[in-house]
Motif scaffolding. Structure first.
Motif, PDB file in Angstrom:
ATOM      1  N   THR A  80       3.077  25.586  25.279  1.00 15.16           N
ATOM      2  CA  THR A  80       1.635  25.756  25.413  1.00 15.16           C
ATOM      3  C   THR A  80       0.902  24.809  24.477  1.00 15.16           C
ATOM      4  O   THR A  80       1.500  24.201  23.592  1.00 15.16           O
ATOM      5  N   GLY A  81      -0.389  24.722  24.679  1.00 13.17           N
ATOM      6  CA  GLY A  81      -1.218  23.908  23.810  1.00 13.17           C
ATOM      7  C   GLY A  81      -2.652  23.881  24.285  1.00 13.17           C
ATOM      8  O   GLY A  81      -3.068  24.692  25.110  1.00 13.17           O
ATOM      9  N   LYS A  82      -3.395  22.913  23.761  1.00 13.41           N
ATOM     10  CA  LYS A  82      -4.802  22.715  24.106  1.00 13.41           C
ATOM     11  C   LYS A  82      -4.987  21.301  24.629  1.00 13.41           C
ATOM     12  O   LYS A  82      -4.172  20.426  24.361  1.00 13.41           O
ATOM     13  N   PHE A  83      -6.072  21.097  25.361  1.00 14.99           N
ATOM     14  CA  PHE A  83      -6.333  19.760  25.889  1.00 14.99           C
ATOM     15  C   PHE A  83      -7.807  19.415  25.824  1.00 14.99           C
ATOM     16  O   PHE A  83      -8.670  20.284  25.721  1.00 14.99           O
ATOM     17  N   VAL A  84      -8.061  18.110  25.865  1.00 11.58           N
ATOM     18  CA  VAL A  84      -9.421  17.586  25.989  1.00 11.58           C
ATOM     19  C   VAL A  84      -9.446  16.704  27.237  1.00 11.58           C
ATOM     20  O   VAL A  84      -8.412  16.149  27.639  1.00 11.58           O
ATOM     21  N   MET A  85     -10.622  16.588  27.832  1.00  8.50           N
ATOM     22  CA  MET A  85     -10.783  15.785  29.039  1.00  8.50           C
ATOM     23  C   MET A  85     -11.771  14.661  28.781  1.00  8.50           C
ATOM     24  O   MET A  85     -12.684  14.798  27.971  1.00  8.50           O
ATOM     25  N   ALA A  86     -11.582  13.562  29.534  1.00  9.87           N
ATOM     26  CA  ALA A  86     -12.530  12.455  29.517  1.00  9.87           C
ATOM     27  C   ALA A  86     -12.491  11.800  30.890  1.00  9.87           C
ATOM     28  O   ALA A  86     -11.433  11.711  31.519  1.00  9.87           O
ATOM     29  N   LYS A  87     -13.630  11.357  31.358  1.00 11.56           N
ATOM     30  CA  LYS A  87     -13.699  10.656  32.639  1.00 11.56           C
ATOM     31  C   LYS A  87     -13.675   9.162  32.343  1.00 11.56           C
ATOM     32  O   LYS A  87     -14.564   8.635  31.678  1.00 11.56           O
ATOM     33  N   GLU A  95      -5.822  14.726  27.608  1.00 14.11           N
ATOM     34  CA  GLU A  95      -4.920  14.546  26.483  1.00 14.11           C
ATOM     35  C   GLU A  95      -4.492  15.938  26.044  1.00 14.11           C
ATOM     36  O   GLU A  95      -5.309  16.729  25.574  1.00 14.11           O
ATOM     37  N   LEU A  96      -3.211  16.228  26.267  1.00 17.48           N
ATOM     38  CA  LEU A  96      -2.650  17.529  25.924  1.00 17.48           C
ATOM     39  C   LEU A  96      -2.054  17.463  24.531  1.00 17.48           C
ATOM     40  O   LEU A  96      -1.372  16.495  24.193  1.00 17.48           O
ATOM     41  N   THR A  97      -2.303  18.464  23.720  1.00 16.02           N
ATOM     42  CA  THR A  97      -1.692  18.577  22.400  1.00 16.02           C
ATOM     43  C   THR A  97      -0.910  19.886  22.379  1.00 16.02           C
ATOM     44  O   THR A  97      -1.487  20.964  22.531  1.00 16.02           O
ATOM     45  N   TYR A  98       0.391  19.761  22.206  1.00 18.39           N
ATOM     46  CA  TYR A  98       1.279  20.925  22.227  1.00 18.39           C
ATOM     47  C   TYR A  98       1.279  21.641  20.885  1.00 18.39           C
ATOM     48  O   TYR A  98       1.095  21.021  19.832  1.00 18.39           O
ATOM     49  N   ASP A  99       1.544  22.948  20.954  1.00 15.62           N
ATOM     50  CA  ASP A  99       1.609  23.759  19.746  1.00 15.62           C
ATOM     51  C   ASP A  99       2.880  23.500  18.941  1.00 15.62           C
ATOM     52  O   ASP A  99       2.898  23.675  17.719  1.00 15.62           O
TER      53      ASP A  99
END
Length: 142
Positions: A80-87, A95-99
């Motif tokens: 699992t992790g968190k992500f940020v989006m950009a167009k 861009e996914l950042t894993y825990d």
């Protein structure tokens, strides 16, 4: 006379432009489950799942968290992790950042980040193939 000429050129340019727009991914369409449908290598080729030996999916949540799951040899691995989006260039990039570190993270840098994008066909593709990893293509489940 110059003003009339400029106005005419601008009007002609406006009329001659196509009304057809390139399909732009909608940022709200990313959430949900994306399932691996194709793997490519140096020679693009579809690999049938029964020959692939593993299946994989992402679930993107609206709270900017994700779950990646791989099933291989009857063993399920989930990270699992968190992500940020950009167009960027009319594509929705993630861009996914894993825990935590795990072998199923597809990254060029060997760290806890992974990059994906939704292409013009509406498929999720990884960037791992840019550094000799496999090209992984996912389709959103309905």
């Amino acid at each position: 006379m110059k003003k009339i000429g400029i106005a005419f050129v601008l009007m002609l340019l406006f009329i001659s432009c196509s009304n057809e727009k390139a399909k732009s991914p909608n940022p709200s369409d990313y959430h949900g489950k994306w399932t691996l449908i194709e793997v490519t290598g140096f020679k693009p080729a579809n690999i049938i799942f029964d020959k692939l030996g593993w299946q994989e999916s992402y679930i993107f949540n609206t709270d900017k968290t994700f779950v990646k799951t791989r099933i291989k040899d009857n063993k399920t691995t989930t990270v699992t992790g968190k992500f940020v989006m950009a167009k960027i260039d009319n594509e929705l990039n993630f861009e996914l950042t894993y825990d935590e570190n795990n072998d199923i993270i597809g990254t060029c840098s060997g760290n806890l980040t992974e990059n994906l994008s939704i292409n013009k066909e509406g498929l999720l593709v990884n960037s791992w193939q840019m550094c000799d990893g496999p090209g992984l293509i996912y389709k959103k489940s309905k």
